[in-house]
Structures are given as structure tokens and as C-alpha cells.
Motif scaffolding. Structure first.
Motif, PDB file in Angstrom:
ATOM      1  N   ASP A 105       0.826  -1.204   0.000  1.00  0.00           N
ATOM      2  CA  ASP A 105       0.000   0.000   0.000  1.00  0.00           C
ATOM      3  C   ASP A 105       0.861   1.256   0.000  1.00  0.00           C
ATOM      4  O   ASP A 105       0.615   2.204  -0.762  1.00  0.00           O
ATOM      5  CB  ASP A 105      -0.921  -0.021   1.219  1.00  0.00           C
ATOM      6  CG  ASP A 105      -1.905   1.140   1.211  1.00  0.00           C
ATOM      7  OD1 ASP A 105      -2.601   1.322   0.198  1.00  0.00           O
ATOM      8  OD2 ASP A 105      -1.987   1.861   2.216  1.00  0.00           O
ATOM      9  N   LEU A 108       2.749   1.594  -3.402  1.00  0.00           N
ATOM     10  CA  LEU A 108       1.836   1.966  -4.484  1.00  0.00           C
ATOM     11  C   LEU A 108       1.461   3.445  -4.400  1.00  0.00           C
ATOM     12  O   LEU A 108       1.414   4.142  -5.427  1.00  0.00           O
ATOM     13  CB  LEU A 108       0.584   1.099  -4.425  1.00  0.00           C
ATOM     14  CG  LEU A 108      -0.435   1.295  -5.549  1.00  0.00           C
ATOM     15  CD1 LEU A 108       0.189   0.993  -6.902  1.00  0.00           C
ATOM     16  CD2 LEU A 108      -1.666   0.423  -5.318  1.00  0.00           C
ATOM     17  N   GLN A 109       1.208   3.926  -3.197  1.00  0.00           N
ATOM     18  CA  GLN A 109       0.883   5.336  -3.031  1.00  0.00           C
ATOM     19  C   GLN A 109       2.049   6.230  -3.456  1.00  0.00           C
ATOM     20  O   GLN A 109       1.851   7.247  -4.137  1.00  0.00           O
ATOM     21  CB  GLN A 109       0.508   5.627  -1.573  1.00  0.00           C
ATOM     22  CG  GLN A 109      -0.836   5.039  -1.150  1.00  0.00           C
ATOM     23  CD  GLN A 109      -1.204   5.438   0.263  1.00  0.00           C
ATOM     24  OE1 GLN A 109      -0.748   6.458   0.763  1.00  0.00           O
ATOM     25  NE2 GLN A 109      -2.028   4.622   0.911  1.00  0.00           N
ATOM     26  N   GLN A 110       3.266   5.845  -3.083  1.00  0.00           N
ATOM     27  CA  GLN A 110       4.432   6.631  -3.476  1.00  0.00           C
ATOM     28  C   GLN A 110       4.647   6.596  -4.988  1.00  0.00           C
ATOM     29  O   GLN A 110       5.038   7.604  -5.591  1.00  0.00           O
ATOM     30  CB  GLN A 110       5.676   6.098  -2.765  1.00  0.00           C
ATOM     31  CG  GLN A 110       5.746   6.419  -1.291  1.00  0.00           C
ATOM     32  CD  GLN A 110       5.833   7.907  -1.033  1.00  0.00           C
ATOM     33  OE1 GLN A 110       6.476   8.651  -1.766  1.00  0.00           O
ATOM     34  NE2 GLN A 110       5.159   8.362   0.012  1.00  0.00           N
ATOM     35  N   ALA A 111       4.385   5.437  -5.597  1.00  0.00           N
ATOM     36  CA  ALA A 111       4.528   5.334  -7.060  1.00  0.00           C
ATOM     37  C   ALA A 111       3.517   6.239  -7.760  1.00  0.00           C
ATOM     38  O   ALA A 111       3.850   6.902  -8.759  1.00  0.00           O
ATOM     39  CB  ALA A 111       4.348   3.877  -7.491  1.00  0.00           C
ATOM     40  N   LYS A 112       2.298   6.287  -7.235  1.00  0.00           N
ATOM     41  CA  LYS A 112       1.277   7.153  -7.833  1.00  0.00           C
ATOM     42  C   LYS A 112       1.650   8.627  -7.672  1.00  0.00           C
ATOM     43  O   LYS A 112       1.504   9.424  -8.609  1.00  0.00           O
ATOM     44  CB  LYS A 112      -0.085   6.880  -7.185  1.00  0.00           C
ATOM     45  CG  LYS A 112      -0.701   5.540  -7.557  1.00  0.00           C
ATOM     46  CD  LYS A 112      -2.040   5.352  -6.843  1.00  0.00           C
ATOM     47  CE  LYS A 112      -2.688   4.035  -7.217  1.00  0.00           C
ATOM     48  NZ  LYS A 112      -3.989   3.832  -6.493  1.00  0.00           N
ATOM     49  N   ILE A 113       2.113   8.994  -6.484  1.00  0.00           N
ATOM     50  CA  ILE A 113       2.470  10.388  -6.214  1.00  0.00           C
ATOM     51  C   ILE A 113       3.606  10.852  -7.127  1.00  0.00           C
ATOM     52  O   ILE A 113       3.615  11.987  -7.622  1.00  0.00           O
ATOM     53  CB  ILE A 113       2.860  10.564  -4.736  1.00  0.00           C
ATOM     54  CG1 ILE A 113       1.634  10.363  -3.838  1.00  0.00           C
ATOM     55  CG2 ILE A 113       3.476  11.941  -4.485  1.00  0.00           C
ATOM     56  CD1 ILE A 113       1.963  10.315  -2.364  1.00  0.00           C
ATOM     57  N   ASN A 114       4.583   9.955  -7.363  1.00  0.00           N
ATOM     58  CA  ASN A 114       5.773  10.325  -8.118  1.00  0.00           C
ATOM     59  C   ASN A 114       5.707   9.911  -9.589  1.00  0.00           C
ATOM     60  O   ASN A 114       6.730   9.917 -10.272  1.00  0.00           O
ATOM     61  CB  ASN A 114       7.009   9.688  -7.471  1.00  0.00           C
ATOM     62  CG  ASN A 114       7.316  10.276  -6.115  1.00  0.00           C
ATOM     63  OD1 ASN A 114       7.937  11.324  -6.002  1.00  0.00           O
ATOM     64  ND2 ASN A 114       6.862   9.591  -5.057  1.00  0.00           N
ATOM     65  N   TRP A 115       4.515   9.547 -10.065  1.00  0.00           N
ATOM     66  CA  TRP A 115       4.376   9.093 -11.452  1.00  0.00           C
ATOM     67  C   TRP A 115       4.847  10.161 -12.443  1.00  0.00           C
ATOM     68  O   TRP A 115       5.507   9.859 -13.435  1.00  0.00           O
ATOM     69  CB  TRP A 115       2.925   8.718 -11.722  1.00  0.00           C
ATOM     70  CG  TRP A 115       2.710   8.165 -13.096  1.00  0.00           C
ATOM     71  CD1 TRP A 115       2.274   8.829 -14.206  1.00  0.00           C
ATOM     72  CD2 TRP A 115       2.944   6.821 -13.514  1.00  0.00           C
ATOM     73  NE1 TRP A 115       2.204   7.992 -15.282  1.00  0.00           N
ATOM     74  CE2 TRP A 115       2.612   6.744 -14.890  1.00  0.00           C
ATOM     75  CE3 TRP A 115       3.385   5.675 -12.852  1.00  0.00           C
ATOM     76  CZ2 TRP A 115       2.727   5.559 -15.610  1.00  0.00           C
ATOM     77  CZ3 TRP A 115       3.505   4.496 -13.581  1.00  0.00           C
ATOM     78  CH2 TRP A 115       3.169   4.447 -14.942  1.00  0.00           C
ATOM     79  N   ASP A 116       4.509  11.412 -12.186  1.00  0.00           N
ATOM     80  CA  ASP A 116       4.852  12.501 -13.107  1.00  0.00           C
ATOM     81  C   ASP A 116       6.118  13.250 -12.686  1.00  0.00           C
ATOM     82  O   ASP A 116       6.469  14.260 -13.318  1.00  0.00           O
ATOM     83  CB  ASP A 116       3.688  13.495 -13.191  1.00  0.00           C
ATOM     84  CG  ASP A 116       2.441  12.848 -13.794  1.00  0.00           C
ATOM     85  OD1 ASP A 116       2.591  12.019 -14.708  1.00  0.00           O
ATOM     86  OD2 ASP A 116       1.323  13.175 -13.336  1.00  0.00           O
ATOM     87  N   SER A 125      10.769   8.500 -14.802  1.00  0.00           N
ATOM     88  CA  SER A 125       9.787   8.682 -13.745  1.00  0.00           C
ATOM     89  C   SER A 125      10.307   8.092 -12.438  1.00  0.00           C
ATOM     90  O   SER A 125      10.803   6.963 -12.398  1.00  0.00           O
ATOM     91  CB  SER A 125       8.470   8.008 -14.126  1.00  0.00           C
ATOM     92  OG  SER A 125       7.563   8.040 -13.036  1.00  0.00           O
ATOM     93  N   ALA A 127       8.607   7.025 -10.199  1.00  0.00           N
ATOM     94  CA  ALA A 127       7.743   5.899  -9.838  1.00  0.00           C
ATOM     95  C   ALA A 127       8.445   4.563 -10.051  1.00  0.00           C
ATOM     96  O   ALA A 127       8.122   3.574  -9.386  1.00  0.00           O
ATOM     97  CB  ALA A 127       6.456   5.943 -10.657  1.00  0.00           C
TER      98      ALA A 127
END
Length: 201
Positions: A105, A108-116, A125, A127
Motif C-alpha cells: 500500500d 503503491l501510493q508513493q509510485a502514484k504520487i511520483n508518477w509525473d 519517472s 515511480a
């Protein structure tokens, strides 16, 4: 069939780890040579090497889970009956699954935050960096679930129910204690160091 598939998958991970380490060696060593020999360097070297190191760590952890290579102590579990060993295994795996979920969890949250978010040197990226935790969590959870199902269905032997390995220092200490016990038993033997009688003269 499933065991063979997992075995081949772990072999693939081992090859991937070896390849990533080779790339790290080339990048780091090449960067050192260029800096001291040619007063230049590979700008992307440090960033990619750091990412590869993180991925290598998590890929190795997946293989370690499959091979039950994580360290622990079996002082208590090894002395329990089969039912007790199964209970401890299931409880331990449930705790590990819960921790794996927390790790999944968060990653995944960190990957979403740092996607861009782009890395400062490579422009990739960020992410990708956190995706290592997501990948590890999914693979680890599947392996833990498989081990727990095998234990509950009676597919594991009693020795396999103790899924920890003692540290090298602990193993050496136990071997030394066993050797001292044998020597002590021999010194207190009825024969001791008395010479054996000759058959005749």
C-alpha cells in the motif's frame, strides 16, 4: 508443475540480479576511471546505480522467501509437535502477509504520487524507484500464500515446517558445543584413555 514454474521464475530473477550487478559495476567503475583519468564522468551513473541497488535488494528478497533463507531462531518451534509447528507457521505467515500488504500500500501510493516526477539526471519517472516495493510485495504475498496452503494441506514435511535458518555464528556455536559434548562423553567413558589389552605375547 507450479513448483517448476516458481523455480524457473526464481532462476530468471537470479539472472536479472546478476545482470543488474554487472551494469552497476560498469557504471560505477567506469565513472571512477573517467573522473580520475579524464576529468569527466558519466552523469547518469550514480542515479541508475542507486535504483539498480534497490531493485536488486527486493528481487533478492523474493528469492530468499522462496528458499526460506531468512534468518531466525528455531529454538522453540523445533521442539513443538507437528500441530504446534503448523500453528506457528500459519500465524507467522499471516503476520508477514499483513506487513506485506502495508508495504504494498505504501509503495503503491508513493509510485502514484511520483508518477509525473522526473529524476533530475535521467529524466525517468521516479515511480520506477518505488515500483520495486510494489513488485516485491505482490511476489512475496503469492509465495507466502502458497507456502501456507501447502502447510495446511499437509504437503510439507515436519522439517519444512520450520522455515527459518540459523545464522552462521549460531550454527558454528552449536557445532562447537556438539563437539565438546562428544569429547566430554569420551573422557568419561569406562575405557577412557586406558590402553586395550594385547591378545597375547
Amino acid at each position: 508443475m507450479l513448483n517448476k514454474l516458481i523455480e524457473r521464475y526464481c532462476q530468471f530473477l537470479n539472472v536479472t540480479i546478476a545482470a543488474a550487478m554487472a551494469v552497476m559495476v560498469v557504471l560505477v567503475f567506469g565513472n571512477v576511471v573517467m573522473r580520475y583519468g579524464f576529468n569527466s564522468g558519466i552523469a547518469i551513473s550514480e542515479e541508475i546505480s542507486r535504483w539498480l541497488f534497490v531493485w536488486i535488494t527486493f528481487l533478492g528478497a523474493i528469492v530468499a522467501i522462496k528458499e526460506n533463507a531468512h534468518l531466525g531462531t528455531d529454538m522453540l518451534v523445533s521442539r513443538l509437535p507437528v500441530l504446534g509447528k503448523k500453528v506457528c507457521l500459519v500465524l507467522g505467515h499471516l503476520l508477514m502477509l499483513f506487513i506485506t500488504w502495508l508495504f504494498f500500500d505504501g509503495s503503491l501510493q508513493q509510485a502514484k504520487i511520483n508518477w509525473d516526477v522526473e529524476a533530475p539526471v535521467s529524466g525517468l519517472s521516479v515511480a520506477i524507484f518505488y515500483a520495486s516495493g510494489v513488485f516485491f510485495s505482490v511476489c512475496a504475498a503469492l509465495l507466502l500464500l502458497l507456502q501456507m496452503v501447502r502447510a495446511l494441506s499437509g504437503q510439507l514435511s515436519e522439517a519444512e515446517l520450520v522455515m527459518v535458518k540459523e545464522s552462521e555464528e549460531q550454527a558454528e556455536l552449536e557445532a562447537l558445543q556438539a563437539e565438546l559434548a562428544r569429547e566430554n562423553a569420551h573422557s568419561h567413558s569406562p575405557l577412557g584413555d586406558k590402553p586395550l589389552p594385547h591378545a597375547g605375547k
